[in-house]
Every structure is written in C-alpha cells, then in structure tokens.
Design a protein around this motif. Sequence first.
Motif, mmCIF file in Angstrom:
data_model
loop_
_atom_site.group_PDB
_atom_site.id
_atom_site.type_symbol
_atom_site.label_atom_id
_atom_site.label_comp_id
_atom_site.label_asym_id
_atom_site.label_seq_id
_atom_site.Cartn_x
_atom_site.Cartn_y
_atom_site.Cartn_z
ATOM 1 N N ASN A 38 92.450 45.171 -51.407
ATOM 2 C CA ASN A 38 93.849 45.250 -50.992
ATOM 3 C C ASN A 38 94.287 43.941 -50.327
ATOM 4 O O ASN A 38 93.476 43.254 -49.709
ATOM 5 N N HIS A 39 95.544 43.609 -50.481
ATOM 6 C CA HIS A 39 96.152 42.428 -49.856
ATOM 7 C C HIS A 39 95.496 41.134 -50.357
ATOM 8 O O HIS A 39 95.266 40.196 -49.586
ATOM 9 N N ALA A 40 95.196 41.064 -51.637
ATOM 10 C CA ALA A 40 94.627 39.850 -52.224
ATOM 11 C C ALA A 40 95.730 38.813 -52.446
ATOM 12 O O ALA A 40 96.889 39.157 -52.671
ATOM 13 N N THR A 41 95.334 37.526 -52.394
ATOM 14 C CA THR A 41 96.304 36.448 -52.553
ATOM 15 C C THR A 41 95.767 35.377 -53.487
ATOM 16 O O THR A 41 94.643 34.893 -53.314
ATOM 17 N N PHE A 42 96.570 35.022 -54.494
ATOM 18 C CA PHE A 42 96.304 33.911 -55.393
ATOM 19 C C PHE A 42 97.545 33.020 -55.395
ATOM 20 O O PHE A 42 98.615 33.443 -54.938
ATOM 21 N N PRO A 43 97.452 31.782 -55.908
ATOM 22 C CA PRO A 43 98.626 30.892 -55.880
ATOM 23 C C PRO A 43 99.863 31.475 -56.538
ATOM 24 O O PRO A 43 100.989 31.183 -56.106
ATOM 25 N N SER A 44 99.697 32.321 -57.569
ATOM 26 C CA SER A 44 100.860 32.811 -58.314
ATOM 27 C C SER A 44 101.220 34.264 -58.018
ATOM 28 O O SER A 44 102.282 34.724 -58.453
ATOM 29 N N ASN A 75 97.651 44.297 -54.184
ATOM 30 C CA ASN A 75 96.401 45.043 -54.270
ATOM 31 C C ASN A 75 95.738 44.753 -55.615
ATOM 32 O O ASN A 75 96.351 44.913 -56.663
ATOM 33 N N GLU A 76 94.484 44.343 -55.565
ATOM 34 C CA GLU A 76 93.753 43.861 -56.743
ATOM 35 C C GLU A 76 92.708 44.884 -57.170
ATOM 36 O O GLU A 76 91.905 45.355 -56.358
ATOM 37 N N VAL A 77 92.703 45.222 -58.451
ATOM 38 C CA VAL A 77 91.690 46.099 -59.037
ATOM 39 C C VAL A 77 91.130 45.399 -60.273
ATOM 40 O O VAL A 77 91.889 45.063 -61.193
ATOM 41 N N ARG A 78 89.821 45.172 -60.290
ATOM 42 C CA ARG A 78 89.191 44.511 -61.438
ATOM 43 C C ARG A 78 88.031 45.351 -61.957
ATOM 44 O O ARG A 78 87.196 45.827 -61.176
ATOM 45 N N ASP A 79 87.976 45.503 -63.272
ATOM 46 C CA ASP A 79 86.825 46.069 -63.950
ATOM 47 C C ASP A 79 85.987 44.909 -64.487
ATOM 48 O O ASP A 79 86.499 44.045 -65.216
ATOM 49 N N LEU A 80 84.712 44.910 -64.140
ATOM 50 C CA LEU A 80 83.826 43.790 -64.449
ATOM 51 C C LEU A 80 82.798 44.208 -65.486
ATOM 52 O O LEU A 80 82.159 45.257 -65.352
ATOM 53 N N MET A 101 80.601 37.058 -67.911
ATOM 54 C CA MET A 101 81.328 38.160 -67.281
ATOM 55 C C MET A 101 82.778 38.146 -67.736
ATOM 56 O O MET A 101 83.419 37.094 -67.798
ATOM 57 N N LEU A 102 83.301 39.337 -68.045
ATOM 58 C CA LEU A 102 84.720 39.546 -68.326
ATOM 59 C C LEU A 102 85.319 40.377 -67.195
ATOM 60 O O LEU A 102 84.673 41.305 -66.684
ATOM 61 N N GLN A 103 86.554 40.063 -66.822
ATOM 62 C CA GLN A 103 87.250 40.799 -65.765
ATOM 63 C C GLN A 103 88.621 41.236 -66.276
ATOM 64 O O GLN A 103 89.388 40.404 -66.774
ATOM 65 N N TYR A 104 88.887 42.549 -66.155
ATOM 66 C CA TYR A 104 90.186 43.102 -66.532
ATOM 67 C C TYR A 104 90.704 43.958 -65.384
ATOM 68 O O TYR A 104 89.920 44.544 -64.630
ATOM 69 N N GLY A 105 92.028 44.044 -65.246
ATOM 70 C CA GLY A 105 92.588 44.892 -64.202
ATOM 71 C C GLY A 105 94.036 44.586 -63.935
ATOM 72 O O GLY A 105 94.778 44.132 -64.825
ATOM 73 N N ASP A 106 94.445 44.809 -62.682
ATOM 74 C CA ASP A 106 95.839 44.633 -62.288
ATOM 75 C C ASP A 106 95.903 44.125 -60.859
ATOM 76 O O ASP A 106 95.046 44.431 -60.019
ATOM 77 N N ILE A 107 96.954 43.350 -60.583
ATOM 78 C CA ILE A 107 97.302 42.951 -59.223
ATOM 79 C C ILE A 107 98.821 42.890 -59.149
ATOM 80 O O ILE A 107 99.465 42.200 -59.948
ATOM 81 N N ALA A 108 99.355 43.630 -58.192
ATOM 82 C CA ALA A 108 100.817 43.759 -58.081
ATOM 83 C C ALA A 108 101.376 44.180 -59.437
ATOM 84 O O ALA A 108 100.935 45.189 -60.001
#
Length: 485
Positions: A274-280, A284-289, A308-315
């Motif tokens: 939760n409350h993850a921050t990236f430049p763009s 809330n970040e959820v990743r399936d690895l 490794m592959l990462q899929y998911g959603d953020i905002a």
Amino acid sequence: MSEMNQQKLKLENKIRHQHKKFTRLTFFVMSLFYFHSSYAETNVQDQTACPQRPSILTNRWQENWDVLKNSCVVKKTGDQFKYIPFKENSYISLGANIRERFELNNSAKFGTAKNSNDQYLIQRLQMHVDARLAEQWQIFAQFIDARAYDKNTVGSTDQNRFDLEQAFIAWQHSLNNGTFKFRVGRQEMAFDLQRFISNREGPNVRQAFDGVWADYEYQDWRFLGYMTRPVQIDMAGTLNDFSDHDLRFSGFRIDKQNVLGGELSGYYSRYVRNHATFPSVSGNEVRDLYDLRHMGSKNNLDWDVEAMLQYGDIADQSIQAWALSAITAYHLKDQPYSPKLAVQIDAASGDKNPHDGKLNTFNQLFANGSYFTLAGYSGYSNLIHIKPSITIQPNDQLTLMAALGLQWRQTTQDAIYFQGNSSMPNTAGQGSKWTGKYLQLRADQKVNSNLSMAVEAVHYDVGKTILNAGGKDANYLGVEMKYGW
C-alpha cells in the motif's frame, strides 16, 4: 578563524575520531582471534569416522550442535554453552555474531543525497538461543543490535537498536518416505542467489518476515509454501519492529534436482504494498510474480540463470514488468591460484511511457543490497548490466576478485534507480541510456572457522545523464571484520 578553516578542522577531527574507533575495533577483533586461537582442544584422535564440528552459517538456525555429544569431536572452550543437553535427544545452544565494517563513501547516491561525502562505522551484534526438542521440534530466537556511528544519513537498513530479529517454532516429521517441515513466527527467507528475495546480509540490518512456512521434500523434489508480512524497521526505540497489512508477500515454490545437469525451480508469489510510489504513479500496488531458474555445472563450467515476470495493478494503471539475470563461470582448476573467469548479465524493465496507463518498472522486491557491489549504488530496476570478473585463490583462506561493471538504462523514459525502488531525480525522460561503469576490487580472508575479514573498493565513473542531473563520480571503501561463535 575562517569558516573554511573551521570546516577543515572539523573534518580532520572526525577522521581522527574514526581512526581511533577503527583502531579500537581492530584491537577488539584481534583479541577475539587470539582468544579463539588459544582454545584448549581435547580428545584429539583419529577423526576419520567422527562427525565434524558445524560451520558458522549465515543462517544460524541451520546449525546442528548435537555432534558435540560424541566424545571423539574436538572440544573447545565455550562448548558447554554450544551444547546444553537437558533430556534425551534434546539440547539448547547459545551463539552470537559481531560484524564491524568501516565504510567510506564520497558520493552516496552519486552525490545527490544530502551530506553525501561520508565515512562511518556500522556495527551489527546478534545473539541467539536455539532449542532442539526430541529431534522434531525447534524453538529459535535471535536478537539484533545494529548501530551506525557518525553516519550522516541513517536509514532503516543502517540501524536497528536492540530488537527481535527472529523468533519461530519449527517442526519436522517423516511423511510418505519424505520429510515435512513447518515454521511459524518471525523468520528470514532467501531464494537462490538472493537477486529478488534475500535476507539482506550485505546491509547492516537484515530482512525478516512474520508468517508461516511449510516444506515437503521427497527424493529430488521439494514443495514449499509461505504466507508472510515483511517486517518493517522502527529505528526510534527498542523491541518495536512490526509488520502490518500494508505489505504482504505470499506464494509457493517447486524445486527439482537432476534436471539438465542441475536444479530447476519455479515459484509464484503475490506482493502487495500500500502507498507505493514510482515516478509516474502512486497508489496501492499488487503484483503477481512468476519466477523460473536453472542452475548447474558441467566439467569446469557452471551457470545460474533466472527470469521473473510481474503482472498486476497500481492505482488506475496495469503492471507489466520483467527481469532476467545470468551468471556463467569457467574454472581453470589446473592452473596456479585456480582462476575463475565469470560474466554476469542483468536486465530489468523500466517504464516505457508514463502516459500509456501501464507501469513497466520492475519492482526490486527484497533484493540483496550488495548483489552488484557492497557500495550499493544501483538498484535492480530499469537496468542493463554486464560484469566480467576474475577470481583467484592464492591459498585456501584467501580469495581475490576484480570486476568491471558496465551499466545502461533499459529505457530512457524511466529514471535511474537506487536501492529500495527509489529513483534519481531529473533522470526520467532525460539523457541517454548509458549510466556509467565501475571497477570493483575485493579480498576475503578467512582467519579461522570463526573469524573472517574482507576489503572491498569500488570506483564508479558516471555518465553524462547523471552528471547533468547533478551527480558525480563515486568512490567506496569497505573494511569488514566478522566473528561468529
């Protein structure tokens, strides 16, 4: 006295203070070495059929000290605390670690951090109690006191005043010709070369997880699952580290031995922050690895390849990211000093377009902070990294390594990244892919089974993108002494 002279005098006093502190540290560790070397040994006899004393491991809970019940095992002063039997097939073992490291870094975060020119001492003390009950149960508790002395900027990986590092109950039992293992409590996890999931041995404060771990081993197969909440460090006091629902990490893994000359493994995990921050984007970040790895050796060649592959959603954005790493080494075992020639290649995705509704920046997860170098200048995001190296062993106790690292960004649309998913300001969408090159020199000396020393030097020659963003070339020196009992 002018302001410039005052600053110069202040710096000279600080350096003298560090030198005195490091001299005392050297005397202390050498005293430990002398004490250990003078241990009285008894029962010296033919050891061919006798079990060996356990090695001091990074994960102290994996050591088994019940070998001391055998009269043929060489005894040392202090063994009465390493093996305290209290009933049949049950014992308690005490232990401790001390690691002292003097670090000089003249450009932390390539000089963009506040007070980036720094020299300081980091110290890590660990103490543990390990109880083994009837060969099936284990109760393990480990405390840590990590301090950073005279460091300009102290973070959660630098300092953790007296706190509980690990505390778990483990149980194992034979099941259908295999072995079932279970752990519950605060514990450490590390996968493979610790590129993405590590116990963070390099920095001063290690990474622990609150949760459960189950493991079933059958012949060449190993199946395991885990549900955890990574522990967060609170530097403000003692015995106050915590985990909560804002950061969760769970999954399962399968290993198979004897596949194409080595081990094949794969795992799926879900990472929630939760409350993850990236430049763009932030949210809330959820990743399936999805991770796949193969390691093996044949003749003088060995390799370790992981993807490794990462899929998911953020905002309101979807996540699509990837990483690939490979290390290949060739051993010239019949040559003097047994040289090893190696090439390491790493790549991790960056965000291709900050306005397309997709985040492509690879999340470094719980990466080993010293995977590239002990200096920790670079993070495992938006990266292309090539590192040839040579390692020699003049004797069984000494290892020398030299390496040249070359780095680019995977895309110029995303930033240059440091450790912990933090980005360098004024680099996203700016400059070229070229990041810079570095020279790494390292020496490891094993003094005896308890004491080791290491020295590492890194010079990083930055590219124009970093220079234009206000950064500069960086130099690092680390001198480390480590003692385990």
